[in-house]
Structure formats: structure tokens, C-alpha cells
Motif scaffolding. Sequence first.
Motif, PDB file in Angstrom:
ATOM      1  N   ASP A 188       0.538  -1.292  -0.118  1.00  0.00           N
ATOM      2  CA  ASP A 188       0.060   0.077   0.067  1.00  0.00           C
ATOM      3  C   ASP A 188       0.886   1.257   0.022  1.00  0.00           C
ATOM      4  O   ASP A 188       0.275   2.449   0.031  1.00  0.00           O
ATOM      5  N   LEU A 189       2.065   1.286  -0.031  1.00  0.00           N
ATOM      6  CA  LEU A 189       3.105   2.428  -0.202  1.00  0.00           C
ATOM      7  C   LEU A 189       2.880   2.975  -1.603  1.00  0.00           C
ATOM      8  O   LEU A 189       3.195   2.397  -2.706  1.00  0.00           O
ATOM      9  N   SER A 190       2.725   4.421  -1.790  1.00  0.00           N
ATOM     10  CA  SER A 190       2.417   5.151  -2.832  1.00  0.00           C
ATOM     11  C   SER A 190       3.742   4.868  -3.750  1.00  0.00           C
ATOM     12  O   SER A 190       4.828   5.445  -3.543  1.00  0.00           O
ATOM     13  N   ASP A 191       3.773   4.140  -5.114  1.00  0.00           N
ATOM     14  CA  ASP A 191       4.849   3.676  -5.822  1.00  0.00           C
ATOM     15  C   ASP A 191       5.166   4.865  -6.646  1.00  0.00           C
ATOM     16  O   ASP A 191       4.376   5.220  -7.861  1.00  0.00           O
ATOM     17  N   LEU A 192       6.105   5.346  -6.459  1.00  0.00           N
ATOM     18  CA  LEU A 192       6.748   6.578  -7.396  1.00  0.00           C
ATOM     19  C   LEU A 192       6.990   6.258  -8.905  1.00  0.00           C
ATOM     20  O   LEU A 192       7.667   5.141  -8.863  1.00  0.00           O
ATOM     21  N   ARG A 193       6.587   6.945  -9.896  1.00  0.00           N
ATOM     22  CA  ARG A 193       6.832   6.767 -11.483  1.00  0.00           C
ATOM     23  C   ARG A 193       8.484   7.215 -11.447  1.00  0.00           C
ATOM     24  O   ARG A 193       8.691   8.504 -11.854  1.00  0.00           O
ATOM     25  N   THR A 194       9.189   6.210 -11.171  1.00  0.00           N
ATOM     26  CA  THR A 194      10.656   6.417 -11.310  1.00  0.00           C
ATOM     27  C   THR A 194      11.032   6.787 -12.537  1.00  0.00           C
ATOM     28  O   THR A 194      12.342   7.379 -12.708  1.00  0.00           O
ATOM     29  N   GLU A 195      10.225   6.616 -13.673  1.00  0.00           N
ATOM     30  CA  GLU A 195      10.776   6.787 -14.977  1.00  0.00           C
ATOM     31  C   GLU A 195      10.353   8.106 -15.409  1.00  0.00           C
ATOM     32  O   GLU A 195      10.935   8.518 -16.389  1.00  0.00           O
ATOM     33  N   SER A 196       9.797   8.923 -14.619  1.00  0.00           N
ATOM     34  CA  SER A 196       9.314  10.238 -15.063  1.00  0.00           C
ATOM     35  C   SER A 196      10.332  11.369 -14.871  1.00  0.00           C
ATOM     36  O   SER A 196      11.055  11.417 -13.475  1.00  0.00           O
ATOM     37  N   PRO A 197      10.741  12.015 -15.503  1.00  0.00           N
ATOM     38  CA  PRO A 197      11.817  13.259 -15.147  1.00  0.00           C
ATOM     39  C   PRO A 197      11.511  13.838 -14.088  1.00  0.00           C
ATOM     40  O   PRO A 197      12.445  14.226 -13.453  1.00  0.00           O
TER      41      PRO A 197
END
Length: 592
Positions: A188-197
Motif C-alpha cells: 500500500d505504499l505509494s509507488d513513485l513513477r521513477t521513469e518520470s523526469p
Amino acid sequence: MRIRPVLAAVVTVLLAATLPAACSGREPAEASVVPPGARDVIVHLFAWPWASVADECTRVLGPQGYGAVQVSPPQEHVVLPGKGYPWWQDYQPVSYRLVSRRGDRAAFASMVRACHAAGVKIYADVVVNHMAGGASTGAGSGGSAYSQYAYPAVPYGHGDFHHCGRNGTDDIENWGDRWEIQNCELVDLSDLRTESPYVRGKLAAYLDDLVSLGVDGFRVDAAKHLPATDLAAVLDAAGGDPYVYSEVIEGGAGEPGPQEYTGVGAVTEFRYGDVVGGAFRDGDLSGLRDLATRMRVGSGDAVAFVDNHDTQRNGRAALTYRDGAPYALAEAFMIAWPYGVPQVMSSFTFGHPESGPPAASDGTTTAVSCGDGWQCEHRWRTTAHMVALRTTAAGAPVTHWWTNGTNQIAFGRGDKAYVSFNRSGAALTRTFQTSLPAGTYCDVMAGESSAGTCTGPAYTVDASGRVTATVGADSALALHVGARGGPATPPPACTSAPVTFAATVSTTWGQNVFVTGDAPALGGWNTAAAVPLSAAAYPVWSATVPLPGGTTVQYKYVKKEGSAVVWESGANRVRTTAGAEPCGATWQDTWR
């Protein structure tokens, strides 16, 4: 660039899109893949407040030769009073402000300066995969408001997170599916869009801020939940030249593996604790000679540990501080054996796996006082004295391996050091062949070398490199060229050796715990005369019993409820009391 060639081309393309404006005037980071020099032992001061870390660097870590401290995540995190301020709240970021239950930005910066002045590096545990989950909303440790997918202090919004939506949930459901592991939510941890600049820029700015305060490296939490290329791009956009090691827990088929992240830096080798901890737990040491062949990654890519804050609590660790001598010997072996960068755990005691560190009523972590809720394993002589041996023997190969085939081993580190480990219940006396220069050496497992004098046992190595020594039951011998000298005045013999039995035992209402054994003071195996233990520190039951000095004792624990008596399983426990001052000892055990 020092990021390894396998990722270099990808990272080069990504940099232009990920470099945040705040970092544009700085040199790009170069995630280091080289272990951090001869003083490489890391001590994980788990959950320690910044002021206590600073003090420990000055008084203990620097003088003992530790190379670095891993500190808990420094960013603002959730506050969970209704759940008792659990340890894991620190791994749920609310913002990247440097204010946590361990201290604020000024205290953090002061800690870094103090540790650097003591010659100790700071490695920060960083959470880059996710933000706080949906189980809580409100204000973080620095007062920042937040809710799931909305963290205005960063700022992050709904579009900065993955929303995988498989099977009606955003959580990872199929651990054999790589896409889910890296695009769905971890509990349930908000998963960051690490592909996002944009996200990469925010993460890089956070790491760059830490580097600007002097942080020397990063332990990357939950690294396998973001692709290695994403992690490399974030690290490369931050400032400085940090030493990086990523937490990559080995899983089953389909899961990302540790080898995938060695192009970014080192990785945490979870197999190490399984193999080494298991060997010392079971008294089966002879196979450790081939240790490296049983690991997932090579020595130059690994951070090794017997236990860490997760494995202590999830049951994976073969040994923890609760196991006493076997654990201490496993830690000493890890420091002596040339595999990976060793990481020593320094923990707080806990009765429940989710318990947080000692704290004030508002959850603020209290100053560390070793023995008062804080375990401080890194101060144990069997650990701390091995750090200088490792530094002295840096780069020296393993030589003169010997084993009895099961529970006794010995080996040298070239002409710099020699060690022996005895996991049996009886003393080992033997003439060992070493490559040490002739002379008299202090056994640093049992004392210190001070002004050319040994405060503990001293042994003479002859011109052929031979030394005759006695290694006590469940004990070790450690000699190195940096600790040479003659014997001191022998300490007084112990006619009585007070032993504190401290057993971790879960009981039901009405049960009590006793210890009995072959010594008359333990009742001579008569359960009616067994020594009662106090439950004041439940689940640890304890009592102090005066036993004869220099005597091998067999004992076991029993539970009593009325006339019913239940014996713990397994063979008799066997230990030897001190023969010379200091006479007192604590024998920590766990009910079997």
C-alpha cells in the motif's frame, strides 16, 4: 563516469531528462562501485538519534577504527502514535525535509561533521521507491500535511505515482511478475513513477542535498522495486561521489535479482547471513572456506551482514544478538574473512517485531544509553576488536586454512593476522601454523594491546610461524601484527563467577521459567531445586547465580506450571565460566 559500462550508455541518454535545476551547477554523481578503502566496516546504528550518533563516532567508532555509519532515513516521515510509533514509520516519507524523530536538519549536519572529524563516514538509508501509504493521513514528523498520492511539501500529486490496478488492487499480487514488482505498490505504499523526469529530478535533488551536507554514501531501500536504469539515472544526477549499496532481497523465479544492480554500486548480500549465521548456529564451520562460491554476487559487489533490521524481525536471520556467543562469533568471522564490505548490526531490544526504538511519549527517539533498551552489539569486544585486525590485514589472502571437519576452524590473513573459531563445547588446544613474524601477540578476542602490554592472554609465535594456543569453548582466538606485546600481570583468578542467565521465553499465564544444570548452584538437574528466573523484563527471564570460576557447566531451561514441568528441547547447553577477572558474565539464550 564510474557507473559500470553495462548501464553507462542508458544512463547517458537519460541524464539530460533527469537533471533537476537545483543540481545544474554541480558535478554529476558517480555511484561508486569500489569498496570504501581499508577502513570499510560499516556499523548500522539502527534508529539512533543524530546527537547519539555524533557522540558514538567521537568516543567509540573513530577510536575503534570503524569506517562508516549507516543511519536511518533522515527525511520527514509519517507519525503513528496509534500504532506505538513502529520502526517502519521511518520508511514512509512525507517529504524530503530533513526532520525526523531522530532530529532536525541542524542536528543531522552537526552529526556528519562530528563523525567526519572522527574519521567516520556517513551512509544514509534513502527511500526512493515510494512515499507514505494510504493507511494514514495527517501531518508528518516535520508538520507537513499529506494524504495518499498527495504530498504538497515535495510536491507530488496523483500523476507522479504508478496505479497498476491489477486484480482490483494497486498492491503487488504476483511476486513472480517483474512488472508488478516494479510498477505496483509494496504493501500500500505509494509507488513513485521513477521513469518520470520530474520524479527523478525531485529524488536527485534530495540526494544532492544530503551530499551537500557531507553524506558519503547511500543504502538504497527496496531497490528491486524500481528498475536499475531508473536508480542509476537518479544517482547520476545527484552531486558528489557517493558509495552506493542497494537493498535487493533475493526472491523466487521472476523477481529482479541482486546481480542486476551491481552496475549501479554494491548490493546487500542476503545469502551471507543465511550461510554464515547458519554455520555458527549449527556448529558446522568447515564449509565456510568456500563461502564466496555460495553467494549470488562477488566479493567486490557485496555488503555482507549476519543480520539486519529486517531479518531480525521477520524470522529470516539465523542468528541475532539474542543468541549470544554463536552470534558474536559469526560477527567476528565476518570481519576477519575477506568477503564483501562487512556491516555490523547495532540494534535496540524489542518484544514485538514492529516495536519502535526507546522513545518519549510523543515518539521522539531518546538518547542512546547502551543496555537501557539499546543493544549496542558494535561495542562487544568480540566485534570491536576485530575491526583493527581487518584493517591491518586489508588485501592479505587467506592462508593456512585448518579445520577439524566440523565445528573448529582456523586461518591466516597472509603475514598480518591469524584467527581460530571454536564452536564446540570443549576447549581447543593446538599448535597452529601461521605466517606471522616471530614475536609475542595479544589475543584481541580476550583483551587489548596497550603500550606494548597485553591486558589478556599473550601467545608467542616462533621463528617457523608456529603458535600453541588454547581457544575456549564457544570462543575464538585473534592475533594480528598491530597488537603485539608481552603479558601483563595476570588478572586474579575467579573463585566465584556470577552468571546472569537471560533467556527469551514465551509463556502462558501461570507458567514460570527456571534454569537447572549439573552445578550444585543450579540444582544438580533436580527440577525441584532449579533456580527461578524473574519475568521483570518479559519475554526475557533472568537471574544471577554464583558459579565456580573456570568451570564448564551444562544446563537447560524448564517451564513449570503447578506440578507440570516442561523441558526445552535439544542437547544440554554447555558454557564455561570465567577463570580470571572480570568474573561476571551474561549468558543470553532463547528457549528451544
